[in-house]
Scaffold this active site. Sequence first.
Site, PDB file in Angstrom:
ATOM      1  N   THR A  18      10.157  12.863 -39.537  1.00  0.00           N
ATOM      2  CA  THR A  18       8.872  13.481 -39.199  1.00  0.00           C
ATOM      3  C   THR A  18       8.877  13.994 -37.759  1.00  0.00           C
ATOM      4  OG1 THR A  18       7.890  11.782 -40.601  1.00  0.00           O
ATOM      5  CG2 THR A  18       6.368  13.112 -39.340  1.00  0.00           C
ATOM      6  N   SER A 113       9.241   7.334 -29.822  1.00  0.00           N
ATOM      7  CA  SER A 113       7.780   7.240 -29.854  1.00  0.00           C
ATOM      8  C   SER A 113       7.290   5.801 -29.757  1.00  0.00           C
ATOM      9  CB  SER A 113       7.253   7.937 -31.105  1.00  0.00           C
ATOM     10  OG  SER A 113       5.859   8.011 -31.057  1.00  0.00           O
ATOM     11  N   HIS A 114       6.612   5.340 -30.794  1.00  0.00           N
ATOM     12  CA  HIS A 114       5.986   4.021 -30.777  1.00  0.00           C
ATOM     13  C   HIS A 114       6.924   2.926 -31.273  1.00  0.00           C
ATOM     14  CE1 HIS A 114       5.546   6.225 -34.423  1.00  0.00           C
ATOM     15  NE2 HIS A 114       5.503   5.083 -35.079  1.00  0.00           N
ATOM     16  N   ASP A 278       1.084   5.587 -26.464  1.00  0.00           N
ATOM     17  CA  ASP A 278       2.304   4.998 -27.021  1.00  0.00           C
ATOM     18  C   ASP A 278       3.517   5.248 -26.135  1.00  0.00           C
ATOM     19  OD1 ASP A 278       2.539   7.725 -27.496  1.00  0.00           O
ATOM     20  OD2 ASP A 278       3.747   7.405 -29.291  1.00  0.00           O
ATOM     21  N   ASP A 280       5.914   7.460 -25.852  1.00  0.00           N
ATOM     22  CA  ASP A 280       6.166   8.762 -25.228  1.00  0.00           C
ATOM     23  C   ASP A 280       4.883   9.507 -24.854  1.00  0.00           C
ATOM     24  OD1 ASP A 280       5.598   9.058 -27.951  1.00  0.00           O
ATOM     25  OD2 ASP A 280       6.629  10.975 -28.056  1.00  0.00           O
ATOM     26  N   ASP A 282       2.162  10.501 -26.575  1.00  0.00           N
ATOM     27  CA  ASP A 282       1.450  11.495 -27.383  1.00  0.00           C
ATOM     28  C   ASP A 282       0.348  10.894 -28.252  1.00  0.00           C
ATOM     29  OD1 ASP A 282       3.204  10.300 -29.112  1.00  0.00           O
ATOM     30  OD2 ASP A 282       4.099  12.165 -29.869  1.00  0.00           O
ATOM     31  N   ARG A 283       0.361   9.576 -28.418  1.00  0.00           N
ATOM     32  CA  ARG A 283      -0.704   8.965 -29.238  1.00  0.00           C
ATOM     33  C   ARG A 283      -1.817   8.417 -28.361  1.00  0.00           C
ATOM     34  NH1 ARG A 283       1.768   5.813 -34.439  1.00  0.00           N
ATOM     35  NH2 ARG A 283       3.012   7.565 -35.147  1.00  0.00           N
ATOM     36  N   GLU A 364      -4.348  13.816 -36.294  1.00  0.00           N
ATOM     37  CA  GLU A 364      -3.798  13.019 -37.386  1.00  0.00           C
ATOM     38  C   GLU A 364      -4.412  11.629 -37.327  1.00  0.00           C
ATOM     39  OE1 GLU A 364       0.417  13.835 -38.646  1.00  0.00           O
ATOM     40  OE2 GLU A 364       0.660  13.760 -36.483  1.00  0.00           O
ATOM     41  N   GLU A 365      -4.479  11.001 -38.493  1.00  0.00           N
ATOM     42  CA  GLU A 365      -5.039   9.650 -38.557  1.00  0.00           C
ATOM     43  C   GLU A 365      -4.192   8.640 -37.786  1.00  0.00           C
ATOM     44  OE1 GLU A 365      -3.023   7.328 -40.247  1.00  0.00           O
ATOM     45  OE2 GLU A 365      -1.650   8.996 -40.612  1.00  0.00           O
ATOM     46  N   LYS A 377       0.884  16.447 -29.733  1.00  0.00           N
ATOM     47  CA  LYS A 377      -0.302  15.645 -29.566  1.00  0.00           C
ATOM     48  C   LYS A 377      -0.265  15.047 -28.158  1.00  0.00           C
ATOM     49  CE  LYS A 377       1.765  12.083 -32.343  1.00  0.00           C
ATOM     50  NZ  LYS A 377       2.241  12.061 -33.703  1.00  0.00           N
TER      51      LYS A 377
HETATM   52  C1  G1P Z   1       4.101   8.956 -38.381  1.00  0.00           C
HETATM   53  C2  G1P Z   1       2.663   9.361 -38.570  1.00  0.00           C
HETATM   54  C3  G1P Z   1       2.520  10.851 -38.378  1.00  0.00           C
HETATM   55  C4  G1P Z   1       3.072  11.246 -37.011  1.00  0.00           C
HETATM   56  C5  G1P Z   1       4.489  10.733 -36.860  1.00  0.00           C
HETATM   57  C6  G1P Z   1       5.037  10.988 -35.464  1.00  0.00           C
HETATM   58  O1  G1P Z   1       4.902   9.591 -39.341  1.00  0.00           O
HETATM   59  O2  G1P Z   1       2.189   8.993 -39.838  1.00  0.00           O
HETATM   60  O3  G1P Z   1       1.178  11.211 -38.500  1.00  0.00           O
HETATM   61  O4  G1P Z   1       3.060  12.638 -36.861  1.00  0.00           O
HETATM   62  O5  G1P Z   1       4.527   9.330 -37.097  1.00  0.00           O
HETATM   63  O6  G1P Z   1       4.291  10.319 -34.475  1.00  0.00           O
HETATM   64  P1  G1P Z   1       5.381   8.877 -40.713  1.00  0.00           P
HETATM   65  O7  G1P Z   1       6.080   7.609 -40.293  1.00  0.00           O
HETATM   66  O8  G1P Z   1       4.136   8.562 -41.469  1.00  0.00           O
HETATM   67  O9  G1P Z   1       6.253   9.889 -41.376  1.00  0.00           O
HETATM   68 ZN    ZN Z   2       4.682   9.153 -29.794  1.00  0.00          ZN
END
Ligand code: G1P
Ligand code: ZN
Length: 544
Positions: A18, A113-114, A278, A280, A282-283, A364-365, A377
């Site tokens: 993603t 990321s997270h 988070d 990086d 972006d969240r 996004e949620e 983001k």
């Molecule tokens: C997850 C989140 C998605 C976000 C992505 C990157 O992806 O659900 O909204 O864009 O992290 O931060 P997923 O693990 O669901 O594919």
């Molecule tokens: Zn991130």
Amino acid sequence: MQTITVTTTPFMDQRPGTSGLRKRVTQFQQPHYLENFVQAIFDTKNDLNGGTLVVGGDGRYYNREAIQIIIRMAAANGVKRLLVGKGGILSTPAVSAIIRKYHTNGGIILSASHNPGGPDGDFGIKFNGDNGGPATEQVTEAIYARSKTVNRYLTTHAAAINLDHIGHSHIGDMAIEVIDPVHDYAELMQTIFDFDAIRHLIVDNGFRLCFDAMHAVTGPYAIDILEHRLGAPAGSVINSTPLEDFGGGHPDPNLVYAKTLVEAIFGNNPPDFGAASDGDGDRNMILGAHFFVTPSDSLAIMAANAHLIPGYASGLKGVARSMPTSCAVDRVASELRIPWYETPTGWKFFGNLLDSNQATLCGEESFGTSSAHVREKDGLWAVLFWLNILAARRTSVATIVKEHWQRFGRNFYTRHDYEAVDATAANELMHHVEQQLPALIGKELNGIMVSAADNFSYLDPVDKSCSERQGLRVIFSDGSRIIFRLSGTGTVGATLRIYIEKYESDSSRHHEDTQQILQPLIDTALTLSQLRQRIGREQPDVIT
Ligand code: G1P
Ligand code: ZN
């Protein structure tokens, strides 16, 4: 400068998910693993030869080593100018802002990321294009295709660049600038938000805030913006030093992982406002005294209050949300008479809508919101958006949310995650649900009629590309939805996400408990998917 050509053999597992290529640190440390992927980027994006590239990361373990490798490879691949954040630090939204401001040909962001970091944690790499946004599906697929055939990479012998001093140096013909990671980003924020009004709220009205940087990248950004520029007292930003292992924490801004902040917000004498970001940057998670704002509500509330923000006072062109994000923002868009778009999960799908000026706000949620100011983001941007609303409306976070529900109705919403599930069992579960979908349409489940059921596919209105199989949807005639999706960012087994939503216009019910309100739909989801039998889990690992 002598270019060295190193012979290599491809790794077959470098398909980005993603959000870029994410793997265990140990996997990235294998000889040639990172180099192969970076070479695949250079071989795909030919304009980097002779162009400008931004490089930076979230400071996690292996960040500095990876940056030195990329710098040498960039020089050998003909990059003319390379901008790198001091200390190797650049948040994802800051990279996006810098790409746009300096018209670079793209950027490489090092982050998972997270996901947790450290020697046993995760590492990641993603490429952003010259619009500042994540590489499109076509570019990502091309990089992946190249990674499967790459048989050499280019590098050079050069001393490591001192990343800890702002200044200029070079390798061969490539100029290297170590830049302040915060400055350009902070300046951009100042052009969007009413810093004077926010400063007034904080300094003159005793408004108290707590921002949890989770020992990740946003620490330096939050200190500069919230404490130095906006006058929040020292200590308002907590866990502000980026650490290679995020202090052993899980840098994901939610109610489970942002523990210190959550304790403060739900404790005695809480701050008026709380937020976290988070790994990086972006969240974002937004909190008020004893109050949690769901990301889906946050997006809708931002849209409804955007006229209060200088940068959006002239109106929004449109709004966009990922498919699993609640439909709350759609209601605001209808009232504002602006278009709204529903895209697959992942920020890359917003790029074309933003570039073509069809959407201004996106969300996004999964705790992600942003606007056309960058192509990622943006966690701190969301925090400033809320602070600006609070400075303009002079009321509490909880009141703003409750008034919003009163006006638009409430979309009760939850996401249940089942992590590290056996991948085969997860795929079979998805298949089992999918094959039932056609027969569900027109039937009643729990007394409510199913009005639509499908595997979501998206036709991009700009480039007409079609992205299929983006999540299984069961949509009810009252607007309730059950969605099943497999994560594209996990690194162990499969992560199954179930998203549940129910709309309630009756304000006498708005204070009710989300999980309770949604329980009948949750039960339906469990039955439909035979979840317990198939994956052997009684409870989700994370509920948001
Ligand atoms: C997850 C989140 C998605 C976000 C992505 C990157 O992806 O659900 O909204 O864009 O992290 O931060 P997923 O693990 O669901 O594919
Ligand atoms: Zn991130």
